[in-house]
Design an enzyme around this catalytic site. Structure first.
Site, PDB file in Angstrom:
ATOM      1  N   HIS A  67       0.827  -1.213   0.000  1.00 45.98           N
ATOM      2  CA  HIS A  67       0.000   0.000   0.000  1.00 45.98           C
ATOM      3  C   HIS A  67       0.859   1.260   0.000  1.00 45.98           C
ATOM      4  O   HIS A  67       1.830   1.345   0.738  1.00 45.98           O
ATOM      5  CB  HIS A  67      -0.927  -0.002   1.220  1.00 45.98           C
ATOM      6  CG  HIS A  67      -2.076  -0.940   1.066  1.00 45.98           C
ATOM      7  ND1 HIS A  67      -1.904  -2.317   1.093  1.00 45.98           N
ATOM      8  CD2 HIS A  67      -3.386  -0.737   0.817  1.00 45.98           C
ATOM      9  CE1 HIS A  67      -3.064  -2.899   0.884  1.00 45.98           C
ATOM     10  NE2 HIS A  67      -3.975  -1.984   0.706  1.00 45.98           N
ATOM     11  N   ALA A 123      -9.452   5.045   3.270  1.00 45.27           N
ATOM     12  CA  ALA A 123      -9.620   6.507   3.160  1.00 45.27           C
ATOM     13  C   ALA A 123     -11.063   6.879   2.815  1.00 45.27           C
ATOM     14  O   ALA A 123     -11.574   7.904   3.264  1.00 45.27           O
ATOM     15  CB  ALA A 123      -8.661   7.053   2.102  1.00 45.27           C
TER      16      ALA A 123
HETATM   17  N1  LIG Z   1      -1.816   3.733   3.222  1.00 44.19           N
HETATM   18  C1  LIG Z   1      -3.126   3.748   2.883  1.00 44.19           C
HETATM   19  O1  LIG Z   1      -4.013   3.610   3.720  1.00 44.19           O
HETATM   20  N2  LIG Z   1      -3.420   3.918   1.548  1.00 44.19           N
HETATM   21  C2  LIG Z   1      -4.711   3.949   1.085  1.00 44.19           C
HETATM   22  N3  LIG Z   1      -5.854   3.803   1.738  1.00 44.19           N
HETATM   23  C3  LIG Z   1      -6.901   3.904   0.827  1.00 44.19           C
HETATM   24  O2  LIG Z   1      -8.084   3.848   1.072  1.00 44.19           O
HETATM   25  N4  LIG Z   1      -6.385   4.117  -0.408  1.00 44.19           N
HETATM   26  C4  LIG Z   1      -5.018   4.157  -0.308  1.00 44.19           C
HETATM   27  O3  LIG Z   1      -4.162   4.353  -1.188  1.00 44.19           O
END
Ligand SMILES: NC(=O)NC1=NC(=O)NC1=O
Length: 174
Positions: A67, A123
């Site tokens: 990620h 997110a």
């Molecule tokens: N490190 C992260 O939590 N990355 C992410 N969470 C998400 O929902 N999309 C991402 O790229």
């Protein structure tokens, strides 16, 4: 696309469409293809979650390491996947103040140094302030707790991505 159409996909099309529901881990999608036909969207999601749960701890940490950081280098350099770019933008990661961006970078580095994998949160189910607050809190957890927490978030991200790809209310036409 309804679940009937999903079940009718060739392996190549299935991986092309669903290969990034877990960020940069197409192996998971390739593996669960064998479990078709899926009765509904939930069955596909369950197959993915079960594959993840059966991995050794090293495999789960590997998924977390795939990620991109939130508001990290990939966002700055425009090298995020389409899904991550959209998710991060909607959570305001591309509109942080200089102070917020510096705090995010510092906490992300501290988190990664402690656990050996990045902070992961869904997110789409969060916002800028919650993300900063969660990162600040979760960085103090013990490794096993945080590894499990990160995988929970990976599963939420997968669910959101699946829902944008498959109509969940269309019953299977088997
Ligand atoms: N490190 C992260 O939590 N990355 C992410 N969470 C998400 O929902 N999309 C991402 O790229």
């Amino acid at each position: 696309m309804d679940i009937g159409a999903v079940n009718a996909l060739s392996y190549e099309d299935f991986v092309n469409i669903f290969g990034n529901v877990v960020e940069k881990c197409p192996i998971i999608t390739a593996a669960v293809w064998s479990r078709r036909p899926f009765g509904n969207l939930n069955a596909l999601e369950t197959a993915i979650n079960e594959f993840i749960d059966e991995l050794p701890e090293s495999g789960k940490e590997g998924i977390l390491r795939c990620h991109p950081d939130l508001a990290g280098r990939d966002l700055q350099s425009g090298t995020l996947t389409r899904e991550s770019r959209e998710e991060q933008a909607r959570a305001g990661m591309d509109a942080l103040s200089p102070g917020e961006a510096a705090r995010m970078a510092r906490l992300n580095e501290e988190y990664k140094k402690r656990f050996g994998f990045p902070f992961v949160i869904c997110a789409r189910m969060s916002d800028k302030n919650t993300i900063l607050q969660q990162l600040s809190e979760r960085r103090l957890h013990e490794l096993p707790v945080e590894r499990a927490r990160g995988i929970e978030e990976v599963k939420k991200i997968c669910r959101v991505r699946l829902q944008s790809l498959v109509l969940s209310d269309a019953p299977n036409k088997l």
